[in-house]
Scaffold this motif. Sequence first.
Motif, PDB file in Angstrom:
ATOM      1  N   LYS A  79       0.858  -1.181   0.000  1.00  0.00           N
ATOM      2  CA  LYS A  79       0.000   0.000   0.000  1.00  0.00           C
ATOM      3  C   LYS A  79       0.895   1.232   0.000  1.00  0.00           C
ATOM      4  CE  LYS A  79      -3.708  -0.121   2.626  1.00  0.00           C
ATOM      5  NZ  LYS A  79      -4.612   0.027   3.792  1.00  0.00           N
ATOM      6  N   ALA A  80       0.571   2.193  -0.845  1.00  0.00           N
ATOM      7  CA  ALA A  80       1.338   3.432  -0.941  1.00  0.00           C
ATOM      8  C   ALA A  80       0.460   4.605  -0.546  1.00  0.00           C
ATOM      9  CB  ALA A  80       1.857   3.631  -2.359  1.00  0.00           C
ATOM     10  N   TYR A  81       0.967   5.425   0.372  1.00  0.00           N
ATOM     11  CA  TYR A  81       0.297   6.650   0.785  1.00  0.00           C
ATOM     12  C   TYR A  81       1.023   7.807   0.098  1.00  0.00           C
ATOM     13  CZ  TYR A  81      -1.512   3.613   4.448  1.00  0.00           C
ATOM     14  OH  TYR A  81      -2.114   2.584   5.134  1.00  0.00           O
ATOM     15  N   VAL A  82       0.355   8.463  -0.848  1.00  0.00           N
ATOM     16  CA  VAL A  82       0.966   9.489  -1.676  1.00  0.00           C
ATOM     17  C   VAL A  82       0.408  10.851  -1.270  1.00  0.00           C
ATOM     18  CG1 VAL A  82       1.263  10.322  -4.026  1.00  0.00           C
ATOM     19  CG2 VAL A  82       1.229   7.871  -3.576  1.00  0.00           C
ATOM     20  N   THR A  83       1.292  11.755  -0.844  1.00  0.00           N
ATOM     21  CA  THR A  83       0.900  13.110  -0.496  1.00  0.00           C
ATOM     22  C   THR A  83       1.224  14.029  -1.663  1.00  0.00           C
ATOM     23  OG1 THR A  83       1.431  12.644   1.807  1.00  0.00           O
ATOM     24  CG2 THR A  83       1.164  14.948   1.200  1.00  0.00           C
ATOM     25  N   VAL A  84       0.230  14.793  -2.092  1.00  0.00           N
ATOM     26  CA  VAL A  84       0.430  15.702  -3.226  1.00  0.00           C
ATOM     27  C   VAL A  84       0.591  17.125  -2.715  1.00  0.00           C
ATOM     28  CG1 VAL A  84      -0.804  14.223  -4.843  1.00  0.00           C
ATOM     29  CG2 VAL A  84      -2.043  15.979  -3.627  1.00  0.00           C
ATOM     30  N   ALA A  85       1.037  18.008  -3.596  1.00  0.00           N
ATOM     31  CA  ALA A  85       1.312  19.398  -3.233  1.00  0.00           C
ATOM     32  C   ALA A  85       0.035  20.116  -2.818  1.00  0.00           C
ATOM     33  CB  ALA A  85       1.965  20.122  -4.403  1.00  0.00           C
ATOM     34  N   GLU A  86       0.222  21.168  -2.056  1.00  0.00           N
ATOM     35  CA  GLU A  86      -0.893  21.975  -1.551  1.00  0.00           C
ATOM     36  C   GLU A  86      -1.707  22.545  -2.709  1.00  0.00           C
ATOM     37  OE1 GLU A  86      -3.084  23.455   1.570  1.00  0.00           O
ATOM     38  OE2 GLU A  86      -1.232  22.312   1.765  1.00  0.00           O
ATOM     39  N   GLY A  87      -3.017  22.398  -2.640  1.00  0.00           N
ATOM     40  CA  GLY A  87      -3.901  22.932  -3.670  1.00  0.00           C
ATOM     41  C   GLY A  87      -4.177  21.985  -4.825  1.00  0.00           C
ATOM     42  N   GLN A  88      -3.505  20.840  -4.889  1.00  0.00           N
ATOM     43  CA  GLN A  88      -3.733  19.879  -5.956  1.00  0.00           C
ATOM     44  C   GLN A  88      -4.530  18.694  -5.409  1.00  0.00           C
ATOM     45  OE1 GLN A  88       0.114  18.869  -7.527  1.00  0.00           O
ATOM     46  NE2 GLN A  88       0.105  20.623  -8.896  1.00  0.00           N
TER      47      GLN A  88
END
Length: 96
Positions: A79-88
């Motif tokens: 399982k991968a937890y992917v954090t994206v940039a602010e506002g996306q």
Amino acid sequence: MDIQIRPLITEKANRVSEKLNCYTFAVSPDANKFQIKDIVEKLYNVRVTSVNTANFGGKRKQRYTKSGIIRGRKPAFKKAYVTVAEGQTIDYYNNI
């Protein structure tokens, strides 16, 4: 090497994505964080800030039938937890 990735849509994953802007994916067990980051950035056109992974072993399953007990295992996955940039954001239903 062909890496498979699919979004995990659960109540907990939705709660985390709303609060922390972090999205959950099931990926191939042999994929590393750099490969996961590249694939998510290409598929969803977002900037990934971090990737955390967790390995899950397959569970043992059994069921009772007329001919006896059938035993087996569910497959292991990562399982991968992917954090994206602010506002996306990532829209899972866009590619359907």
